[in-house]
Design an enzyme around this catalytic site. Structure first.
Site, PDB file in Angstrom:
ATOM      1  CE1 TYR A   1      -4.439  -9.796   2.400  1.00 19.71           C
ATOM      2  CE2 TYR A   1      -6.103 -10.479   3.795  1.00 19.71           C
ATOM      3  CZ  TYR A   1      -5.858  -9.952   2.683  1.00 19.71           C
ATOM      4  OH  TYR A   1      -6.903  -9.921   1.675  1.00 19.71           O
TER       5      TYR A   1
ATOM      6  CE  LYS B   1      -7.155 -10.401  -0.802  1.00 20.39           C
ATOM      7  NZ  LYS B   1      -7.975 -11.330  -0.116  1.00 20.39           N
TER       8      LYS B   1
END
Lengths: 305, 305, 305, 305, 305
Positions: free
Chosen positions: D171, D204
């Site tokens: 992220y 992810k």
């Protein structure tokens, strides 16, 4: 096995029978044994606040034995203390009442906004001293959260290997929150959640006020009308925030105040589904007969009397 | 066993007989053996202050053997020194007098407000050198309290495994306190408590002044009228602050001063219930005959003469 | 603390508070708690004699849970079992009654005159399963005594580090003694002494006969007219042989026999100062209501009724 | 073996069969099992955002069991959660659905521009709890990238030794990038690459916007006319950036939004070759029947319906 | 969770969720998944009997892949093999079917009456190869019982730490018993008990004959009229002997024989409450289509068809 206890133990199925046994001993000991409630006498103030501030009001308390004996006489569930005190009391009291070794501590000489407690004892100490549990403080809201969570997390894992119960004092504090935030309902709920996620078996928090610290949280409390007007309502929310009540959450009393205030607070805690109280200064700073009467009243409240 | 000694040993029941034996040796050795009092000769000033500042007043002191021999001749309870000195004296003196390996040290080249002593020896060194005890300095009031408490705590646990006695020099110092605070009665009491909680068997502090450093503490000293006017009163409070007198607390003499001043100070320490004195510069910086006479006088005070 | 218990614990001052706590738990648990007497239910016969021989008389006993529940219902001091059984019962019973992990076992397939039990569990198993004690068999009189004493000795030391109680089943057997010698009063006394010297906290032996096995011993028994006519006298001698009564010595019942015989034997054991009984087959091979009545009678004898 | 799965596994030939097995289990589990697609339910918001913000919209979610049961009922590939939640659900769900232990976490009390998550669990925890994978967050763009990459890299190596799958939440965040840069297509592509280079098995990331953060990157995207107009195109680029599609890249949904928006987004993800989605708040904050219908629709999209 | 499986798992509450998960996987896999029954394909004969004796009847069996594929195609619960075979098959099959690493083995070159298997693999091998379980042979009745029980016991403890299932092949053999004794009902019952006490989760024994080996046992079987006429009755007794059915006991088929004989035997096993079969030579020595039909019939029997 007592149904109430076995229901509580069913939430901790990941643990080995050694830890389950020690959790059982804490839930089965003392006058509240078998009720699923706990009252614990913690005495780490000698280290945390200094000896005179802690014990001058009732000088018998300079002697660690006084506290262990008080906990036994009042028929509480457990007694918590730092290493040195535990070394004094364990040889006599380790079999009589579950002992919690408070393994990290902080002294008030350090006035940092973001303190980090020092480890003053180890899992090995808890084992050799016959302790049932080991306890740690964390300060959610501190800029040092990473160090604290990691150090405590590693000790919790080690404690579990040895079959000990892990107790976490989750006390919001530090430059990431305001003074009011230290007891804000959203922050206390958050602190209970964090302690639960770190693997704590028993979580100790302060009774929350109705202040909400975080803007984003406030929107949610308003939108979903989470009831937080009474202390009982707030306590219910805190307990829910620790895995929908699947972790034992107990509440501290904070600084000494009037007895009636304390009893009313504990009535609210009990009404809100708290698993019990951890009561230090409010008990050991009173003369013993008075302390015993005071604790008797509190146990009565948790017994539903 | 001598009643006085066995009473003292009863406070240390958590320890294994190895540690109890060594504590017994310290309490049973020398002229004060069996009185429950101790006078110890520490010589770490060579490291802490540099050799000339330490030994020029009495150049025999450059030789570590001088000090061990002085301690034996004066019939003291123990002698403390850093690793190198201990390596020189242990082969001859380890059987004659209890030796305390001073395992961390700090040199004056470092002028930090918040110093951290360096470990200069290990538990293994103490074992191989036949020492009775191992000693450590901590500086309560330092911003590095966490590191110091944790390092010393781990060494104390290791020492106990090996049956050694753990001695902690608890010397307030650092940016969390004022200069006056280093000997303030509340801070000295607090330092004794902290050392006790870290698991120390013998705690060494400085004689406290009547200054009170912490605002919150002051309120309590006033409210409960804790007597701190005379040194004897203050000493009594310090001893009480180390588990109601259940830990051996001894006092240093600090910088060299007039003999009479020292004797008066020690009379006060004794009157206040101190377990003894640790006297370095004031003895080894005098010519030997004078030092022996000086120590003889001090032992006499502790014998109640 | 209960005076009887604290007197007993005073004999074990070398141990850390962890072991003292667990010894306390064993002495404080069950109906005999606080009397200084112990009745323990051991069930290792499934391994030692095979399942049918052990459990066919009362088939509920095939299930390890039956035994733990019987021990709890009869209100005994402790329950002993091998690893697999302990794995079945510990999650439910570890908190309710002290558990003793029987860590070495021998099966009857091996018909050696000089058998050596196999270790079937470890100290780590005892810790993870929440056991209070760990137990071992030794066979004094075996030619393999060196291996057995050494293996058990090492495990006892490890157990003490973890705060466990060490129980030794000291059963004379092997080509160094005769069949009659296995229960000879001199040999049982000797076996109790050996177990005590290996560091056992609790020693289990068989009730001795008045046979004397060793020629040299016989002379002494005769010369000093050691009273060994009644079982009570012999028991008194055995207890004396384990440090003048400063180690807890309990007695097994051996193969099932008539109830009255058992009660009479236990009256003699009690009269002789035995610390209690460890009763396996005689209890678990009876139907439960009968077993409970049987154990109730035995507890009554030790209560002095 | 299913061709799609065996093709995917062929990209991970460096790993030992333990890790391959666990990757297989994740690819073979649930309704998407065998399609090469994955939908995972992650619930770390209790720690990351606080309990009320996470669970007030659907209070059943305060109980960790709710989420594991939801993931099983919706027939997803896996469920991710932090340590405490995992301890609650693992005893019942570890065999039923692959579990991912989220091993580092960050709380919103810390408002640093450059946060560093705290490790709240270890590889040993993942092993004892029967987890299939262990997951970590990194923040590319943070000034603390070195510390984060190194800590996570070491844990990934340790996880591989134990046969676990390593999942990295990559992220972008921190003072090295702008707010818009956190979802910029070049930065997301870069973050996928970095996670892949750190040894992640499953990566992810957030769905990228068409913003390009870095000047030097922009020139290249323009010069080579890399298609980034539609989300599908951008997803294709991200997947390509993780070793030409040889690492499993899945996409989060971010904050709750309208269902239709989510479905459309997932259609684009699927069209762009995403390996699946990780959907937290958007599913668990809805009432269960609605959540199941919502997830059913999403699974349908990945099934190509 | 499936009720039958959760009932079985409730007998293993001492284990961590990692082991519970793997036990779950074995009980949930294959066509018998969820029935509480297991059929396992073990192929250690290449090591135990030599390759030609094992694989010449169906030469495809020289390739370890053949066996893993057969187990998958027949939809069995698990496949067992030694290290080398496992290294060949694990990369492809570890995710598809639970694998049991057979960690000790014995070759027929050694013709000792009292053989001791050699460890040919470790717990670390089982972890890196993605195995669900680890298996060991013990020979009750061997004069080397001590060595075997101890070695296997230590490996079982290590396996549990890693969350593996422990399977014990308990095969009576050695100079303490007769040839007939190897399958005698009392000895098989005893062997099941011993494996259970060593901490095995799954126990594999041979179908017992009605021979009774031990004199003392015979008296008991007669006195209590333990039914052992039919194989079903004997199997019931064996299962009872492993903690009243609280451990999974499965049965081997032994040497190849006629199909109908095998089916009849398995009908008896099933009627007696066996948890399943472990079938090696009887399946893999037949041509694959025949083997599949053969196994299909067996699975049908356990399905109660």
């Amino acid at each position: 096995m007592n149904k109430t206890i076995s229901d509580i133990l069913s939430w901790y199925k990941s643990e080995n029978p050694g830890t389950i046994k020690n959790l059982y001993r804490m839930l089965a000991s003392g006058r509240l044994g078998g009720t699923g409630k706990m009252v614990i006498l913690p005495v780490d103030q000698g280290f945390e606040h200094g000896p005179a501030r802690s014990f001058a009001p009732n000088p018998e308390g300079y002697d660690p034995v006084y506290h262990a004996a008080l906990a036994v006489e009042a028929d509480l569930n457990a007694h918590a203390a730092p290493l040195g005190s535990m070394e004094v009391v364990a040889p006599e009291f380790a079999g009589q009442i579950p002992l919690i070794l408070k393994a990290n501590n902080h002294d008030v000489l350090d006035k940092s906004t973001d303190p980090v407690p020092a480890f003053t004892a180890s899992v090995e100490d808890a084992v050799r001293l016959g302790c049932t549990a080991i306890g740690f403080t964390i300060y959610p809201g501190s800029i040092h959260f990473k160090q604290m969570y990691e150090e405590v997390g590693e000790m919790i894992l080690e404690a579990k290997r040895e079959g000990l119960v892990a107790v976490v004092w989750s006390y919001p504090r530090g430059s990431n929150i305001s003074k009011a935030g230290e007891t804000a309902v959203d922050i206390i709920a958050y602190s209970a959640q964090i302690a639960a996620q770190l693997g704590a078996h028993i979580i100790k928090v302060k009774p929350p006020t109705d202040h909400i610290e975080l803007e984003e949280a406030k929107k949610v409390y308003d939108k979903y009308r989470i009831p937080i007007n009474t202390l009982a309502e707030r306590v219910r929310h805190i307990v829910q925030s620790a895995f929908a009540g699947k972790r034992i959450v107990i509440f501290s009393g904070g600084a000494a105040k009037g007895k009636e205030e304390v009893f009313e607070e504990i009535r609210q805690l009990n009404a809100g589904g708290a698993f019990g109280s951890i009561i230090g200064r409010n008990s050991f700073q009173r003369p013993k007969p008075e302390a015993l009467k005071f604790l008797d009243e509190i146990l009565g409240i948790y017994e539903g009397k």
